[in-house]
Design a protein around this motif. Structure first.
Motif, PDB file in Angstrom:
ATOM      1  N   UNK A 263     -46.332  12.064 -12.740  1.00 13.89           N
ATOM      2  CA  UNK A 263     -45.938  11.490 -14.049  1.00 13.89           C
ATOM      3  C   UNK A 263     -46.717  10.215 -14.329  1.00 13.89           C
ATOM      4  N   UNK A 264     -46.834   9.358 -13.307  1.00 21.75           N
ATOM      5  CA  UNK A 264     -47.552   8.101 -13.473  1.00 21.75           C
ATOM      6  C   UNK A 264     -49.028   8.362 -13.809  1.00 21.75           C
ATOM      7  N   UNK A 265     -49.642   9.304 -13.089  1.00 15.04           N
ATOM      8  CA  UNK A 265     -51.046   9.619 -13.340  1.00 15.04           C
ATOM      9  C   UNK A 265     -51.246  10.206 -14.741  1.00 15.04           C
ATOM     10  N   UNK A 266     -50.322  11.051 -15.187  1.00 14.97           N
ATOM     11  CA  UNK A 266     -50.420  11.612 -16.544  1.00 14.97           C
ATOM     12  C   UNK A 266     -50.325  10.517 -17.601  1.00 14.97           C
ATOM     13  N   UNK A 267     -49.447   9.548 -17.380  1.00 13.71           N
ATOM     14  CA  UNK A 267     -49.343   8.416 -18.307  1.00 13.71           C
ATOM     15  C   UNK A 267     -50.650   7.635 -18.342  1.00 13.71           C
ATOM     16  N   UNK A 268     -51.205   7.371 -17.171  1.00 16.07           N
ATOM     17  CA  UNK A 268     -52.462   6.627 -17.104  1.00 16.07           C
ATOM     18  C   UNK A 268     -53.598   7.396 -17.786  1.00 16.07           C
ATOM     19  N   UNK A 269     -53.636   8.705 -17.591  1.00 16.80           N
ATOM     20  CA  UNK A 269     -54.652   9.523 -18.264  1.00 16.80           C
ATOM     21  C   UNK A 269     -54.478   9.417 -19.770  1.00 16.80           C
ATOM     22  N   UNK A 270     -53.253   9.418 -20.234  1.00 13.34           N
ATOM     23  CA  UNK A 270     -52.987   9.249 -21.665  1.00 13.34           C
ATOM     24  C   UNK A 270     -53.521   7.917 -22.182  1.00 13.34           C
ATOM     25  N   UNK A 271     -53.348   6.863 -21.407  1.00 12.42           N
ATOM     26  CA  UNK A 271     -53.857   5.541 -21.800  1.00 12.42           C
ATOM     27  C   UNK A 271     -55.384   5.550 -21.855  1.00 12.42           C
ATOM     28  N   UNK A 272     -56.003   6.166 -20.850  1.00 16.35           N
ATOM     29  CA  UNK A 272     -57.473   6.251 -20.825  1.00 16.35           C
ATOM     30  C   UNK A 272     -57.962   7.066 -22.015  1.00 16.35           C
ATOM     31  N   UNK A 273     -57.292   8.170 -22.323  1.00 10.06           N
ATOM     32  CA  UNK A 273     -57.675   8.985 -23.479  1.00 10.06           C
ATOM     33  C   UNK A 273     -57.620   8.171 -24.765  1.00 10.06           C
ATOM     34  N   UNK A 274     -56.577   7.353 -24.920  1.00 12.39           N
ATOM     35  CA  UNK A 274     -56.465   6.521 -26.118  1.00 12.39           C
ATOM     36  C   UNK A 274     -57.602   5.499 -26.185  1.00 12.39           C
ATOM     37  N   UNK A 275     -57.955   4.921 -25.036  1.00 12.42           N
ATOM     38  CA  UNK A 275     -59.056   3.947 -25.011  1.00 12.42           C
ATOM     39  C   UNK A 275     -60.385   4.622 -25.336  1.00 12.42           C
TER      40      UNK A 275
END
Length: 64
Positions: free
Chosen positions: A15-27
């Motif tokens: 879950x944590x990694x998926x959230x971080x991937x989402x943040x990277x995608x937004x950036x």
């Protein structure tokens, strides 16, 4: 450690990694949008159809 406890830890990490991937995608999207506004968009061949950057080598510049 029991298998159930290990599974719970792995699920939390996932879950944590998926959230971080989402943040990277937004950036990445924000940077891409800014580059397009500045007229520095990458040529279409440099992007995969789903909008992700290609990772495969095109063979250009190879000395083989």
């Amino acid at each position: 450690m029991s298998l159930a406890a290990e599974a719970a830890l792995l699920e939390a990490r996932l879950r944590m990694l998926r959230e971080e991937i989402g943040h990277v995608d937004m950036r990445i999207k924000a940077v891409s949008d800014t580059l397009r506004l500045l007229g520095g968009a990458a040529p279409p061949a440099a992007e995969a159809p789903d909008g992700e950057e290609c990772c495969e080598s095109s063979g250009r510049g190879s000395t083989e």
